[in-house]
Design an enzyme around this catalytic site. Structure first.
Site, PDB file in Angstrom:
ATOM      1  N   SER A 139      -6.520  38.971  15.165  1.00  0.00           N
ATOM      2  CA  SER A 139      -5.796  38.961  13.897  1.00  0.00           C
ATOM      3  C   SER A 139      -4.356  39.420  14.070  1.00  0.00           C
ATOM      4  CB  SER A 139      -6.486  39.877  12.876  1.00  0.00           C
ATOM      5  OG  SER A 139      -7.592  39.240  12.306  1.00  0.00           O
ATOM      6  N   HIS A 155      -5.932  43.409   4.990  1.00  0.00           N
ATOM      7  CA  HIS A 155      -5.818  42.658   6.243  1.00  0.00           C
ATOM      8  C   HIS A 155      -4.472  41.957   6.379  1.00  0.00           C
ATOM      9  CE1 HIS A 155      -6.989  39.390   9.176  1.00  0.00           C
ATOM     10  NE2 HIS A 155      -7.493  40.444   9.772  1.00  0.00           N
ATOM     11  N   ASP A 185      -3.994  34.565   4.314  1.00  0.00           N
ATOM     12  CA  ASP A 185      -4.820  35.723   4.633  1.00  0.00           C
ATOM     13  C   ASP A 185      -5.652  36.136   3.425  1.00  0.00           C
ATOM     14  OD1 ASP A 185      -5.474  38.533   5.846  1.00  0.00           O
ATOM     15  OD2 ASP A 185      -4.324  37.519   7.400  1.00  0.00           O
TER      16      ASP A 185
END
Length: 534
Positions: free
Chosen positions: A392, A214, A174
């Site tokens: 995601s 994220h 990520d």
């Protein structure tokens, strides 16, 4: 006006004067030495994973020759950005002339520019905007508000049977895992020593707990825990955290970082790779992918992901969030042949309109399967439990659930895991471009897997165990001419035996003392086990 346009073009060209390219090499001169000493290139856990799945070592496992790396690094105007042993290549940056000059080196077999107009084979350029890979955030286990995303998959039924990912390792690729080391929802992971390490390939450092939020939200879908609010789908799995995404720009070097991290995950013995990243458009439109390239094994990251699967790793990627755009299709690496691309549904199991669709350009089913990705329950960097939208989150929700499933039936191969999960999905017989095979039912997958592993001991047996000089193998008549493979604890195949009778005695006195693993297909079922040679 003409001066303004010319000035813009000059600035544009200067901005992209440095090209990105992959330099491929012709061989691996030290392959024999490495293959004879597997622990110099893979950990014991990685070798055990290979052995358990009957996967032999090969040249792809061998590192790039260091002399090749040194000579490329020392070449005029060249910066080495990443390397891949699987593809026997370096990702380099430099001027077109300096990169092309590398072809004079005798060990360089070819060069592939990220700017496809510079390659011999011309390809249409996609001038669309880059896809936004980072989702917008909207602000028994007591699952609380996270119950729906687990119960939709019947994952809570596996948790109730104490299948929560124990013994399995997930690598998360990520953009950063900001505050994971201090936020409360992740403390259970640290308390139980479930975070094994990580690396930042973008900055070439071990700092993974900064940069971006994220990965924090992504990890929380699997490993987060706040009683009554959030329980991840694999709360007792172990994790490696890898930063491969550069949030400051969109450049194909991120695909090279992705492959480099996947290779490290393989070396460490990881079972599952999950990545909530997708690549289609780049800042330099000459580097962008086109839909016609989504054929499963063209893009650099897709090729690397496919190789990871051949190493016995289940590879999971978010399908993408471009469903409502001009380029609505699943991107790289989700489009890869052997990657499970995960699309997104709403809480009521209807299609989330942002979720990227299929098919792939060559007509394969994509996305593969679906999980909740709209109003998914996650942790933010402050530890607050919030909701967020995007594949995601459907990706890691699924990755954790697959890991918990695999922990219930650890003898399955990666290919078998993927097949059982697909077969349990609600649209398996009638896949669509939006849903793929649909939403899996992990209790059904587990039931099917356990039934498939049930054997009648009177039909199949290997004895004695431990063994001295001979073993006797009994198999069904219809399995005659099956092959039995024996592997040592380094994953090297040491014997291959064709079974020509339903009851056969085999001399193994030439085998050294130690632990061996066997693999046999009988009655259309894969049988694996362990033998001890005295």
């Amino acid at each position: 006006m003409k001066k303004t346009i010319l000035l813009f073009l000059l600035i544009f060209n200067l901005g992209f004067s440095q090209e990105d390219a992959w330099v491929y090499f012709s061989g691996k001169p030290n392959a024999a030495t490495y293959l004879a000493n597997p622990l110099t290139m893979l950990t014991q856990r990685a070798l055990d994973r290979r052995t358990a799945q009957g996967i032999a070592l090969d040249n792809l496992d061998v590192p790039i020759a260091q002399t090749y790396i040194d000579q490329i690094t020392a070449s005029t105007g060249i910066t080495v950005k990443a390397k891949s042993k699987w593809l026997n290549a370096l990702h380099v940056r430099g001027t077109q002339a300096d990169i092309q000059a590398l072809t004079s080196l005798p060990f360089v077999s070819s060069i592939e520019f990220a700017n496809q107009t510079l390659n011999t084979r011309m390809t249409a350029i996609n001038t669309s905007n880059s896809i936004n890979k980072n989702m917008n955030v909207e602000v028994t286990f007591n699952y609380g508000t996270s119950a729906n995303q687990i119960q939709m998959l019947n994952g809570h039924l596996l948790h109730q049977q104490d299948y929560t990912g124990v013994g399995k390792i997930i690598a998360v690729l990520d953009s950063g895992f900001q505050n994971v080391n201090v936020a409360a929802p992740f403390q259970r992971l640290f308390t139980n020593n479930l975070i094994l390490g990580g690396y930042n390939y973008v900055n070439q450092s071990t700092n993974v707990y900064a940069l971006h939020n994220h990965g924090t939200m992504v990890l929380s879908c699997m490993g987060g825990f706040v009683d009554g609010q959030l329980v991840g789908t694999a709360p007792d799995a172990q994790y490696y955290l890898f930063v491969t995404e550069d949030v400051a720009s969109e450049n194909p070097v991120e695909e090279s970082y992705w492959v480099e991290a996947a290779e490290e995950a393989d070396r460490l013995g990881v079972d599952v790779i999950t990545s909530s990243l997708g690549y289609f458009g780049y800042d330099n439109p000459n580097y962008s992918h086109t839909y016609s390239q989504m054929t499963g094994n063209q893009a650099f990251a897709s090729r690397g992901a496919n190789i990871a699967f051949t190493r016995g790793i289940v590879v999971i990627a978010s399908a993408g969030n471009s469903g409502a755009t001009a380029d609505p299709y699943v991107g790289v690496p989700g489009e890869a042949t052997n990657v499970l691309a995960i699309g997104a549904v709403k809480t009521d199991e209807t299609y989330a309109t942002f979720s990227s669709i299929g098919p792939s350009f060559d007509g394969r089913v994509k996305p593969d399967i679906m999980a909740q990705g709209q109003a998914a329950v996650v942790s933010n960097t402050s530890g607050a439990i919030v909701t967020a939208n995007g594949t995601s989150f459907s990706g890691p929700i699924m990755a954790g659930m697959i890991t918990s499933f695999w922990s219930a039936v650890p003898n399955l191969t990666a290919a078998e895991v993927v097949q059982f999960v697909k077969q349990s999905a609600d649209r398996y017989t009638v896949p669509t471009n939006q849903f793929g095979y649909g939403i899996p039912d992990f209790q059904l997958a587990l039931t099917n897997a356990l039934n498939a592993q049930t054997f009648d001991n009177e039909v199949f047996s290997i004895y004695p165990n431990p063994i001295k000089n001979v073993i006797t193998i009994t198999i069904p008549d219809e399995s005659v001419n099956a092959t039995l493979y024996l592997y040592n604890n380094l994953g090297q195949r040491v014997n291959e035996i064709l079974l020509t009778a339903s009851n056969q005695t085999i001399n193994v006195e030439n085998l050294a003392s130690g632990i061996y693993f066997f693999e046999l297909s009988a009655k259309n079922k894969l049988i694996q086990g362990k033998l001890v040679k005295q």
